[in-house]
Design a protein around this motif. Structure first.
Motif, PDB file in Angstrom:
ATOM      1  N   ARG A  39     -14.722   0.625  16.466  1.00 34.97           N
ATOM      2  CA  ARG A  39     -14.828   0.020  15.553  1.00 34.97           C
ATOM      3  C   ARG A  39     -13.521   0.918  14.787  1.00 34.97           C
ATOM      4  O   ARG A  39     -13.508   2.271  15.026  1.00 34.97           O
ATOM      5  CB  ARG A  39     -15.940   0.047  15.153  1.00 34.97           C
ATOM      6  N   ASN A  40     -12.782  -0.010  14.331  1.00 37.55           N
ATOM      7  CA  ASN A  40     -11.401   1.000  13.120  1.00 37.55           C
ATOM      8  C   ASN A  40     -11.888   1.185  11.857  1.00 37.55           C
ATOM      9  O   ASN A  40     -13.948   0.837  11.185  1.00 37.55           O
ATOM     10  CB  ASN A  40     -10.390   0.119  13.154  1.00 37.55           C
ATOM     11  N   ASP A  41     -11.541   1.172  11.077  1.00 43.51           N
ATOM     12  CA  ASP A  41     -11.985   1.190   9.824  1.00 43.51           C
ATOM     13  C   ASP A  41     -12.917   0.444   9.165  1.00 43.51           C
ATOM     14  O   ASP A  41     -13.588   1.101   8.526  1.00 43.51           O
ATOM     15  CB  ASP A  41     -11.232   2.485   9.046  1.00 43.51           C
ATOM     16  N   GLU A  81     -12.603  -2.892  18.284  1.00 42.98           N
ATOM     17  CA  GLU A  81     -12.032  -2.340  18.776  1.00 42.98           C
ATOM     18  C   GLU A  81     -11.414  -2.104  20.463  1.00 42.98           C
ATOM     19  O   GLU A  81     -10.881  -3.301  20.987  1.00 42.98           O
ATOM     20  CB  GLU A  81     -10.898  -0.462  18.732  1.00 42.98           C
ATOM     21  N   GLU A 139     -14.710   9.680  20.883  1.00 43.89           N
ATOM     22  CA  GLU A 139     -15.476   8.352  21.420  1.00 43.89           C
ATOM     23  C   GLU A 139     -16.551   9.255  22.251  1.00 43.89           C
ATOM     24  O   GLU A 139     -17.058   8.353  22.055  1.00 43.89           O
ATOM     25  CB  GLU A 139     -14.497   7.958  22.406  1.00 43.89           C
TER      26      GLU A 139
END
Length: 458
Positions: free
Chosen positions: A144-146, A151, A163
């Motif tokens: 996931r992004n911030d 993603e 990861e």
């Protein structure tokens, strides 16, 4: 009108099971794995359920029956290819489609329902069902992004050090916008080491088209367990067993040692019944209220009414009436029907017999192919001789009859009400009402015989 659909993937052979039985047909707590999945899917009110079969197609279809539609994946070319086989049935429908594997028997309808609800609220093209794994090794990671937006999914072998530290994993269950799913599947390719079409590639395609890719994180990681070998099968059985036992205890059942008590998923048990350790209750068994099921008893596909006591005995495809009891160490074989307040003592065997209210079958007795009336006393060591080596024959015994110990009743026989069988008799003829039947040699005593023997007198 939007539809809600599910595709169950059940085409794999499951070579790691090392079994003649196809993987999804291995049983957990009384049901095949694919049946467990289907049962939970059915609870979510689907418009269409399609099962993709391949290896063992006929056996899988026989197990499921008309509860689902079937499509065949003739070649095992990946999960994306498997889903494509359902296009003729689902491809033109509006709505949502869930993809779930037939070897994940622990998922619940509640989880599926929450996944659909989340997907619809997010207006996503696809929603991935995820969970936090205590040990994520081997699973695809959810990146996931911030802002928490998904993603991508990264497989273990492709994940970098950062990861690999992610503990949110892909469970392999997805809900798609149905038309987006099949449109994207046509854009996948098999340009990979395995030469297969992957369902996860669809997610990358939808992401590249700026469609919403969401992820719903469920609470219970155990639900996501896939079963690929016998070790996982055992672990899944333990989890299912615990789930079943806790459900019964919350419904008013007492278990002395639930960790050592095995109950199949379709068993029904009434309140205030006590179950001791080492008990197995299988199949479609129903047990009433206020029963006692003693240690090391096994009951299968039977009906146990209220206030019944089963002590260390085995019951198969039979029925026990209110207030009856059996054991220890006795056996009801199929098609036995035990009436109210009947006593079946220790070391008895009953097969294809009906025993009327209040009758007592004390111990060391075999009752086969017989109908016994009410209030009969059956003494120790009685044998209903029902088989002549070629055919089985039936015996009828009337109410209030007394059958003395060590008697043999050679069928076919009619023994009337209020009759009496003397101990040690072998009965081959019918007995009329109020008669006493004696069939044994008259005792003969030989005076002084002992003195003729060469025994020493002590």
């Amino acid at each position: 009108m939007p539809t809600r659909n599910t595709i169950i993937l059940a085409a794999g052979k499951g070579t790691r099971m090392k079994s003649k039985v196809y993987k999804v047909l291995h049983r957990i707590c009384g049901k095949t794995m694919v049946d467990h999945v289907l049962t939970q899917v059915e609870k979510t009110n689907m418009d269409n359920i399609v099962t993709v079969v391949g290896y063992g197609a006929e056996a899988v279809e026989e197990n499921i029956g008309d509860r689902a539609k079937f499509v065949v994946q003739k070649e095992q070319l990946g999960t994306g290819h498997a889903v494509m086989q359902a296009e003729d049935l689902l491809g033109n429908l509006d709505g949502t489609t869930m993809i779930v594997s037939g070897d994940t028997p622990l998922f619940t309808a509640e989880t599926f329902e929450k996944l659909f609800e989340y997907h619809e609220n997010e207006k996503a093209a696809v929603t991935i069902l995820t969970s936090k794994a205590p040990d994520p090794t081997g699973y695809g990671r959810i990146v996931r992004n911030d802002l928490g937006i998904v993603e991508k999914i990264v497989e273990q072998k492709d994940a970098n050090e950062i990861e690999q530290a992610i503990d949110e994993i892909n469970t392999g269950v997805y809900v798609f916008d149905n038309k987006s799913l099949f449109s994207a599947l046509h854009k996948t390719n098999n340009d990979n080491a395995q030469g297969e079409y992957y369902l996860t590639d669809v997610i990358e395609i939808l992401k590249s088209e700026d469609k919403i890719v969401a992820a719903y994180e469920m609470d219970d990681f155990d639900e996501s367990m896939g079963v690929n070998d016998r070790v996982a099968l055992s672990k899944a059985t333990k989890i299912m067993q615990k789930r079943i036992n806790e459900m019964h205890m919350r419904n008013g059942i007492s278990m002395v040692n639930p960790e050592d008590t095995y109950i199949d998923v379709d068993v029904k048990i009434g309140s205030d019944t006590i179950i001791e350790a080492g008990v197995s209750i299988k199949g479609k068994t129903t047990i009433g209220e206020d029963c006692f099921i003693g240690s090391n008893s096994e009951i299968r596909d039977s009906v146990i009414k209220n206030n019944v006591t089963v002590t260390s005995s085995m019951i198969e495809e039979s029925e026990m009436g209110d207030g009856s009891n059996i054991g220890p160490d006795s056996h009801l074989r199929p098609q036995s029907k035990i009436g109210k307040n009947v006593h079946i003592g220790n070391f008895c065997e009953v097969k294809k017999a009906e025993i009327g209210e209040g009758t007592k079958v004390g111990h060391l007795t075999y009752v086969g192919d017989a109908t016994l009336g009410k209030n009969i006393n059956v003494g120790c060591g009685v044998v209903f001789v029902n088989y002549d080596g070629a055919n089985k024959f039936h015996t009828n015994v009337g109410d209030d009859t007394f059958i003395g110990s060590n008697s043999n009743l050679v069928a076919p026989l009619e023994i009337a009400d209020h009759s009496f069988i003397a101990a040690g008799s072998t009965i081959t003829k019918d007995v009329e009402q109020f008669d006493m039947a004696i069939a044994r040699e008259r005792q003969t005593n030989k005076p002084g015989y002992f003195k003729k023997l060469n025994y020493k007198n002590n």
